[in-house]
Design a protein around this motif. Structure first.
Motif, PDB file in Angstrom:
ATOM      1  N   ARG A 229     -21.363 -12.282   1.674  1.00  0.00           N
ATOM      2  CA  ARG A 229     -21.080 -10.883   1.349  1.00  0.00           C
ATOM      3  C   ARG A 229     -21.356 -10.594  -0.119  1.00  0.00           C
ATOM      4  N   LEU A 230     -21.270 -11.622  -0.942  1.00  0.00           N
ATOM      5  CA  LEU A 230     -21.413 -11.443  -2.384  1.00  0.00           C
ATOM      6  C   LEU A 230     -22.845 -11.528  -2.899  1.00  0.00           C
TER       7      LEU A 230
ATOM      8  N   THR B 275     -15.782 -17.022  -7.971  1.00  0.00           N
ATOM      9  CA  THR B 275     -16.456 -15.728  -8.143  1.00  0.00           C
ATOM     10  C   THR B 275     -16.314 -15.248  -9.578  1.00  0.00           C
ATOM     11  N   TYR B 276     -15.116 -15.322 -10.106  1.00  0.00           N
ATOM     12  CA  TYR B 276     -14.870 -14.901 -11.485  1.00  0.00           C
ATOM     13  C   TYR B 276     -15.729 -15.715 -12.447  1.00  0.00           C
TER      14      TYR B 276
ATOM     15  N   GLU C  12     -13.678  -1.602 -11.977  1.00  0.00           N
ATOM     16  CA  GLU C  12     -14.088  -2.241 -13.228  1.00  0.00           C
ATOM     17  C   GLU C  12     -14.125  -3.758 -13.119  1.00  0.00           C
ATOM     18  N   SER C  13     -13.337  -4.305 -12.187  1.00  0.00           N
ATOM     19  CA  SER C  13     -13.348  -5.747 -12.031  1.00  0.00           C
ATOM     20  C   SER C  13     -14.240  -6.122 -10.854  1.00  0.00           C
ATOM     21  N   SER C  14     -15.441  -6.546 -11.168  1.00  0.00           N
ATOM     22  CA  SER C  14     -16.352  -6.926 -10.084  1.00  0.00           C
ATOM     23  C   SER C  14     -15.741  -7.991  -9.203  1.00  0.00           C
ATOM     24  N   THR C  15     -15.008  -8.925  -9.825  1.00  0.00           N
ATOM     25  CA  THR C  15     -14.420 -10.028  -9.054  1.00  0.00           C
ATOM     26  C   THR C  15     -13.509  -9.486  -7.963  1.00  0.00           C
TER      27      THR C  15
ATOM     28  N   VAL D 101     -12.168 -16.892  -4.986  1.00  0.00           N
ATOM     29  CA  VAL D 101     -12.055 -15.817  -5.970  1.00  0.00           C
ATOM     30  C   VAL D 101     -12.220 -16.372  -7.382  1.00  0.00           C
TER      31      VAL D 101
ATOM     32  N   TYR E 206     -17.802 -15.403   3.078  1.00  0.00           N
ATOM     33  CA  TYR E 206     -17.429 -14.891   1.754  1.00  0.00           C
ATOM     34  C   TYR E 206     -18.649 -14.833   0.824  1.00  0.00           C
TER      35      TYR E 206
ATOM     36  N   LEU F 285     -19.390 -14.642 -12.196  1.00  0.00           N
ATOM     37  CA  LEU F 285     -19.697 -13.314 -12.721  1.00  0.00           C
ATOM     38  C   LEU F 285     -19.517 -13.205 -14.232  1.00  0.00           C
ATOM     39  N   TYR F 286     -18.661 -14.070 -14.801  1.00  0.00           N
ATOM     40  CA  TYR F 286     -18.334 -13.850 -16.209  1.00  0.00           C
ATOM     41  C   TYR F 286     -18.715 -14.966 -17.162  1.00  0.00           C
TER      42      TYR F 286
ATOM     43  N   TYR G  78     -13.347  -6.382  -6.767  1.00  0.00           N
ATOM     44  CA  TYR G  78     -14.067  -5.498  -5.853  1.00  0.00           C
ATOM     45  C   TYR G  78     -14.808  -6.299  -4.790  1.00  0.00           C
ATOM     46  N   VAL G  79     -15.574  -7.302  -5.191  1.00  0.00           N
ATOM     47  CA  VAL G  79     -16.338  -8.075  -4.213  1.00  0.00           C
ATOM     48  C   VAL G  79     -15.407  -8.931  -3.355  1.00  0.00           C
TER      49      VAL G  79
ATOM     50  N   TRP H 116     -24.476  -9.252  -5.487  1.00  0.00           N
ATOM     51  CA  TRP H 116     -23.924  -9.254  -6.832  1.00  0.00           C
ATOM     52  C   TRP H 116     -24.387 -10.444  -7.665  1.00  0.00           C
TER      53      TRP H 116
END
Lengths: 169, 190, 41
Positions: free
Chosen positions: A163-164, C33-34, B18-21, C30, A160, C37-38, B23-24, A167
């Protein structure tokens, strides 16, 4: 970072190969994938058995899969080193820089470290010896199940985070 | 083209992009799904070819649900990903190679399963020249799908060089395994 | 038939556990990840 020089893990030779032979990076990606397929496939089966799937099979019948997991891991490490040491040629960023700012790259390495610790705990405590002789239809002890569960989650996580990585740059 | 543009601009597609979260997460799931699908089916193929002969073929079926889960995840995420930039993807011949290879893999895997497990109420599994051919074919199409998937973002010359180099390195690797496989315990002493 | 039925039941339970484990782990990934990213540095 960590007091290491800025150009630590940078390889001008690898960068040169990546720049000159345009197939080097994508071929490394292909073999990184082959490695992860071997590794995750075999580890998933071994962990699933410990977690009670396929109980008809004695663990010793599955144990010969381990060298293939190791082969997969080695493929991933070697190709991973191509990505790390040659990173500049691809994204104009030094490996140490990328490690400092890319949280996903950091998470991937942290998870690999945790998976390694989990494996060491498994191998060098009585758990491994107990599992080696796990018979058909026999339930694995709770300690083994915890390690099997941790292994499965960690390796899925490693795929996981891997893959990221783009970004996080 | 209008249809593709409509899909690309649809509410769902735009929300995902629009939501990178999200999408990835979809991208990552696609890789995880293929690890389960290709990984477990490849180990079955290895077994049919005589590698890791200790694995009993009949009970091995019990691991298949994870393989099916991987397939389901990848069909779902694959369709979604395709719908995000359909115009871009569908003009690249590589996607057709990848999809054809995956379709072939599914067909071969079904046939292999039927050949191995088709006889009900018996744990006797017959390996034959036919099942071995199917196992080899499966590994080949998975390789094609993997390479095609990885080279989508590159130029055509690079795609072709990558395919060629992969075949060469793989042949070398298989040769090394044939020579040193017993010593490294990848292959069993016969 | 009984033993086979029992096998099926324990298998279903085991898969349920595995499924919940992986779903929980994925949700955690997830969420992280959020956050990555934010959440500003």
């Amino acid at each position: 970072m960590f007091g290491l020089p800025e150009d630590f893990l940078q390889s001008h030779l690898i960068e040169h190969w990546i720049g000159t032979y345009r197939w080097v990076w994508p071929v490394s990606e292909v073999f990184h994938f082959i490695g992860l397929i071997l590794l995750v496939g075999t580890v998933a089966i071994l962990d699933l058995r410990i977690l009670g799937i396929g109980k008809r099979i004695p663990y010793s019948n599955l144990a010969p899969l381990m060298p293939w997991a190791v082969l997969g891991f080695i493929l991933c490490v070697v190709t991973g080193l191509v990505f790390v040491t040659g990173l500049w040629a691809n994204v104009q960023m030094l490996p140490m820089e990328a490690l400092a700012i890319d949280r996903f790259l950091q998470l991937k390495f942290i998870f690999i470290g945790l998976a390694g610790i989990n494996l060491l705990l498994f191998t060098y405590t009585p758990v491994a010896r107990r599992i080696d002789v796990l018979a058909a239809n026999e339930e694995a002890p709770a300690s083994a199940k915890v390690m099997g569960a941790a292994s499965l989650v960690l390796w899925v996580g490693i795929v996981y985070w891997g893959r990221l990585i783009p970004w996080g740059l | 083209m209008d249809l593709l543009q409509a899909i690309e601009a649809s509410a769902l597609a735009m929300w995902i992009k629009e939501s990178s979260t999200i999408y990835v997460a979809i991208l990552a799931s696609h890789t995880i799904g293929l690890a389960f699908l290709v990984g477990i089916s490849s180990i079955l193929a290895f077994r049919v070819l005589g590698v890791t002969e200790s694995i009993p073929i009949d009970p091995f079926q019990e691991f298949f649900p994870l393989m099916y889960a991987g397939a389901a995840i990848n069909v779902f995420t694959g369709v979604v990903l395709l719908g995000l930039y359909p115009a871009d993807y569908l003009v690249d011949p590589t996607i057709y190679v990848k999809l054809a290879a995956i379709l072939a893999a599914i067909v071969i895997l079904r046939r292999l399963k039927d050949a191995l497990y088709g006889v009900p109420h018996t744990t006797q599994v017959e390996l034959s020249g036919k099942t071995r051919q199917m196992a080899v074919a499966l590994l080949i199409v998975w390789l094609i799908a993997t390479v095609a998937g990885r080279v989508m973002a590159y130029s055509t010359p690079t795609k072709l060089q990558t395919a060629a180099a992969t075949v060469i390195f793989l042949a070398a690797g298989i040769g090394l395994i044939a020579m040193f496989g017993r010593r490294l315990r990848l292959l069993r002493d016969s | 038939m009984d033993a086979h039925g029992e096998d099926e039941a324990t298998n279903h339970k085991a898969w349920l556990h595995v499924g919940v484990l992986l779903a929980a782990a994925f949700s955690l990934f997830v969420a992280i990840t959020y956050w990555v990213l934010y959440i500003p540095e």
